[in-house]
Motif scaffolding. Structure first.
Motif, PDB file in Angstrom:
ATOM      1  N   SER A   1       0.821  -1.205   0.000  1.00  0.00           N
ATOM      2  CA  SER A   1       0.000   0.000   0.000  1.00  0.00           C
ATOM      3  C   SER A   1       0.859   1.261   0.000  1.00  0.00           C
ATOM      4  O   SER A   1       1.887   1.340   0.684  1.00  0.00           O
ATOM      5  N   LEU A   2       0.432   2.236  -0.771  1.00  0.00           N
ATOM      6  CA  LEU A   2       1.144   3.522  -0.798  1.00  0.00           C
ATOM      7  C   LEU A   2       0.891   4.326   0.472  1.00  0.00           C
ATOM      8  O   LEU A   2       1.686   5.213   0.818  1.00  0.00           O
ATOM      9  N   ASP A   3      -0.185   4.031   1.143  1.00  0.00           N
ATOM     10  CA  ASP A   3      -0.499   4.660   2.429  1.00  0.00           C
ATOM     11  C   ASP A   3       0.287   3.930   3.520  1.00  0.00           C
ATOM     12  O   ASP A   3       0.053   2.751   3.785  1.00  0.00           O
TER      13      ASP A   3
ATOM     14  N   GLN B   1       2.191   7.723 -14.971  1.00  0.00           N
ATOM     15  CA  GLN B   1       1.598   7.723 -13.635  1.00  0.00           C
ATOM     16  C   GLN B   1       1.574   6.310 -13.060  1.00  0.00           C
ATOM     17  O   GLN B   1       1.924   6.091 -11.893  1.00  0.00           O
ATOM     18  N   ALA B   2       1.192   5.297 -13.902  1.00  0.00           N
ATOM     19  CA  ALA B   2       1.160   3.908 -13.449  1.00  0.00           C
ATOM     20  C   ALA B   2       2.560   3.423 -13.093  1.00  0.00           C
ATOM     21  O   ALA B   2       2.759   2.745 -12.074  1.00  0.00           O
ATOM     22  N   ASP B   3       3.550   3.795 -13.918  1.00  0.00           N
ATOM     23  CA  ASP B   3       4.927   3.374 -13.646  1.00  0.00           C
ATOM     24  C   ASP B   3       5.413   3.949 -12.321  1.00  0.00           C
ATOM     25  O   ASP B   3       6.072   3.254 -11.534  1.00  0.00           O
ATOM     26  N   ALA B   4       5.087   5.205 -12.081  1.00  0.00           N
ATOM     27  CA  ALA B   4       5.519   5.857 -10.833  1.00  0.00           C
ATOM     28  C   ALA B   4       4.852   5.202  -9.628  1.00  0.00           C
ATOM     29  O   ALA B   4       5.501   4.964  -8.596  1.00  0.00           O
TER      30      ALA B   4
ATOM     31  N   ARG C   1       3.708   2.123  -9.415  1.00  0.00           N
ATOM     32  CA  ARG C   1       4.253   0.773  -9.219  1.00  0.00           C
ATOM     33  C   ARG C   1       5.644   0.829  -8.596  1.00  0.00           C
ATOM     34  O   ARG C   1       5.994   0.009  -7.752  1.00  0.00           O
ATOM     35  N   GLY C   2       6.425   1.798  -9.006  1.00  0.00           N
ATOM     36  CA  GLY C   2       7.747   1.953  -8.416  1.00  0.00           C
ATOM     37  C   GLY C   2       7.662   2.212  -6.917  1.00  0.00           C
ATOM     38  O   GLY C   2       8.408   1.630  -6.122  1.00  0.00           O
ATOM     39  N   GLU C   3       6.738   3.084  -6.531  1.00  0.00           N
ATOM     40  CA  GLU C   3       6.556   3.384  -5.109  1.00  0.00           C
ATOM     41  C   GLU C   3       5.991   2.171  -4.369  1.00  0.00           C
ATOM     42  O   GLU C   3       6.406   1.865  -3.237  1.00  0.00           O
ATOM     43  N   ALA C   4       5.058   1.456  -5.013  1.00  0.00           N
ATOM     44  CA  ALA C   4       4.468   0.264  -4.383  1.00  0.00           C
ATOM     45  C   ALA C   4       5.513  -0.830  -4.178  1.00  0.00           C
ATOM     46  O   ALA C   4       5.523  -1.517  -3.146  1.00  0.00           O
TER      47      ALA C   4
END
Length: 692
Positions: free
Chosen positions: A104-106, A150-153, A155-158
């Motif tokens: 989760s990004l949160d 946006q999706a790549d960014a 996924r990278g953070e996830a």
């Protein structure tokens, strides 16, 4: 049998999801009797040595399960227990965390998800589990319907969040093991499908991990950056099928495989009972419209054999409706065992084995051979005259002969390589390998090949005091005048060993003749002339009581080239012609390619028949299966004459393949046992020839 030493397991919570195939066990709410009795059923099944369980909410039931597992281990009925936290994550009771779970990004949601898995780890240690499995959570980019950069960014953070979570879980696994004085469980991340659900459906998991390439990079980072070397992947065949990933994916992930699930999927939304089977629902292996067919499963199993996978293989199946879980599991075992026992699964080149001739037949030896050709040409005849011959051609009535006469008729191709057999260093090295490291009865060839082996035998004896040509059958090839591609190719004149008297003097043990018949054909008169040549050759062999090996073949012109007709009726006709040549067939052996209905072919001649293997197919499996069938098609089928299919068996060791064929001809072993023998002896005795 392939993979017979791998533990076989069953996922309890899906195989026995609840009474009437409801989901109470998946939710952790299974009734005491049901949970204990179904676990006992798995333990009592001698084939299952591993069991996977999930959360059990009732403390009293948990304690009983602990006792059951302890007793099963003490009785050697259970070797491995795996805790699967994925149902806890996927059911996500009361929506405690976001579906993205531990990726989760949160940060608050991620921490809650990790805490939930730590609770599962505590429970798993109470059971004495050996492995702890979980999954990444849903891809936040899919959840947000993001695309492009946006999706790549996202996924990278996830992935960064997932790495952090996995690191914390691995640390916790080790800490709790240390506190409890227990061996640490192995952490397993299950790779799910990443397919996006059609609108209004929830058939797929849309997981962050995900594609095999992403999983490979992820596990590398956990092992190398964080140092968690035990961290591995759990791979499920249904997820591979949903994601369109085949056996090559298993090979690519082989260094990271920790656990395998054999599972099925149905991807046709109109299939019977699709509501209960479509997508990631693990239907029975025999469900209508199944993606996991026998061929598909065999492909995955072959990949596991080839990457030398030693871990657990478990079934994950979820019965539906009135299906009986025990029957479904029993049927699954039968399906799996049948696929595991297939010859194409059992024949595998483990760890990317590649036979290299230079490791056996060195450049120095080649140079010495060339030197002998120049300085001692008379040595060839001397050695041939000194050679010990067999008292009987075949002590047990059977023969395996290596054929080495193709280049003399301008046939040098192997597969896509038009001149593979034209490389004499490679060709001779492979012939020597078969003659020295297998128990083939002998070799049939032209003078140049046989003489090279005679000189090599001399060099071998000089160094070791032994030789490899004594008491072997050496057969002289006579007619090589039918050059491949020539206009008058069907006039196959005697151009190699021409004089049968000389064949006898040189202590060779027989002669070989080729008779190809193209009738009708514009040049069929040349076939008749070749018949006369063969008849004279047979007569001469009879004069000296030499066996003659005649190869009658039906051919026809296709696009200007003569091609073999592999049909029983055509072979029967040409055998009738061949059998009638000369004044006697007393010393006649026929060389006949294997075809369907070979029993009819065998009835066309009362004398001995040797099967032909044909061109190299890149794998010896096909020819081994043919020879096994052929040996059962008539008592006059007495063995085989093998050439390119053994000398160039793809990347495999020619000697190992030759020995396997010897075993099936001389000892009657099965095709499966023959390919097992290849794996057992592949690469042995690579240092037989002298080295400086």
């Amino acid at each position: 049998m392939a993979l017979e030493n791998n533990l076989l397991g069953l996922v309890h919570c899906t195989q026995f999801p609840g009474p009437g195939n409801t989901n109470s066990v998946l939710r952790g709410e299974g009734r005491r009797d049901y949970v204990i009795n179904t676990l006992q059923w798995i333990i009592n099944d001698a084939d299952f040595a591993s069991v996977e369980i999930t959360r059990i909410k009732s403390p009293s039931v948990r304690r009983e399960v602990e006792r059951l597992f302890t007793q099963a281990r003490e009785a050697d009925q259970l070797q491995e227990i795996v805790y699967s936290a994925q149902p806890v994550q996927l059911i996500n009771e009361d929506d405690i965390v976001l579906p993205s779970d531990i990726c989760s990004l949160d940060e608050h949601e991620r921490a809650k998800a990790v805490r939930r898995l730590k609770d599962c780890i505590d429970e798993a240690y109470d059971y004495g589990c050996d492995k702890f499995a979980f999954y990444s959570g849903k891809d936040p980019a899919i959840m947000a319907a993001a695309a492009g950069e946006q999706a790549d960014a996202m996924r990278g953070e996830a992935l960064a969040q997932l790495r952090r979570s996995v690191h914390e879980l691995c640390q916790y696994l080790f800490e709790q093991a240390t506190l409890g004085g227990k061996p640490p469980m192995q952490p397993l991340l299950e790779v799910f499908d990443y397919r996006v659900n059609p609108v209004g459906t929830m058939a797929f998991k849309e997981a962050l991990l995900g594609p095999a390439a992403r999983a490979e990079q992820f596990v590398e980072s956990i092992r190398n950056y964080y140092g968690h070397k035990q961290f591995a992947l759990m791979i499920d065949t249904s997820h591979l099928l949903i994601s369109g990933e085949g056996p090559q994916t298993l090979k690519a992930l082989s260094p990271y495989l920790g656990h395998i699930h054999i599972a099925n999927t149905v991807l046709n939304r109109n299939a019977p009972d699709a509501k209960q089977r479509y997508g990631d629902l693990h239907p029975a292996f025999n469900a209508p419209e199944s993606e996991l067919t026998a061929d598909v499963l065999a492909g995955y199993l072959k990949a596991l054999v080839e990457c030398n996978y030693k871990g657990t293989i478990a079934f994950e199946i979820k019965p539906i409706g009135s299906e009986v879980p025990e029957d479904v599991a029993t049927a699954a075992k039968a399906f799996y065992f049948a696929c595991r026992n297939r010859i194409d699964v059992n024949y595998s080149l483990v760890t990317n084995y590649i036979y290299q001739t230079r490791r056996f037949f060195t450049d120095d030896l080649w140079d010495k051979l060339s030197e002998l050709r120049v300085t001692q040409p008379n040595l060839i005849k001397e050695r041939m005259m000194q050679r010990s011959q067999r008292e009987k051609l075949t002590p047990d009535g059977k023969l395996i002969i290596l054929a080495a006469d193709h280049p003399a008729r301008m046939v040098a191709n192997v597969g896509d390589d038009a001149v593979a057999m034209g490389n004499r260093f490679e060709y001779l090295g492979r012939c020597a390998r078969v003659m020295m490291a297998s128990s083939v009865d002998g070799i049939m060839g032209t003078a140049d090949v046989i003489e090279d082996l005679v000189l090599l035998d001399y060099l071998f004896q000089q160094k070791s005091g032994k030789n490899f040509l004594d008491n072997r059958v050496l057969i002289a090839c006579m007619n090589r005048g039918g050059l491949a591609g020539a206009r008058y190719e069907m006039y196959d004149r005697v151009t190699a060993y021409r004089d049968v008297k000389k064949i006898k003097e040189l202590k060779l043990d027989g002669a070989k003749l080729l008779l190809r018949l193209a009738v009708p054909d514009p040049y069929d008169r040349y076939c008749i002339q070749t018949m006369e040549e063969c008849s004279r050759g047979i007569e001469a062999c009879n004069e000296y009581n030499l066996p003659v090996f005649l190869e009658p073949l039906p051919v026809r012109q296709i696009d200007g080239k003569y091609q073999l007709i592999l049909e029983a009726d055509d072979l029967i006709r040409v055998i009738g012609v061949a059998a009638g040549l000369s004044h006697s067939s007393a010393n006649l052996w026929m060389k006949i390619p294997y075809v369907d209905n070979y029993h009819r072919v065998a009835l066309a001649f009362s004398g001995p028949i040797l099967m032909l293997g044909g061109e190299s197919a890149g794998s010896p499996v096909g020819v081994i299966e043919q020879f096994v069938r052929g040996m059962g098609e008539g008592l006059n089928v007495r063995g085989a004459l093998v050439g390119r299919n053994v000398l160039f068996p793809g990347d495999d060791d020619p000697a190992a393949v030759a020995e396997a064929i010897c075993e099936l001809v001389h000892k009657g072993v099965s095709a499966n046992n023959a390919v097992k023998l290849i794996a057992k002896i592949r690469g042995r005795d690579m240092d037989l020839l002298p080295r400086e």
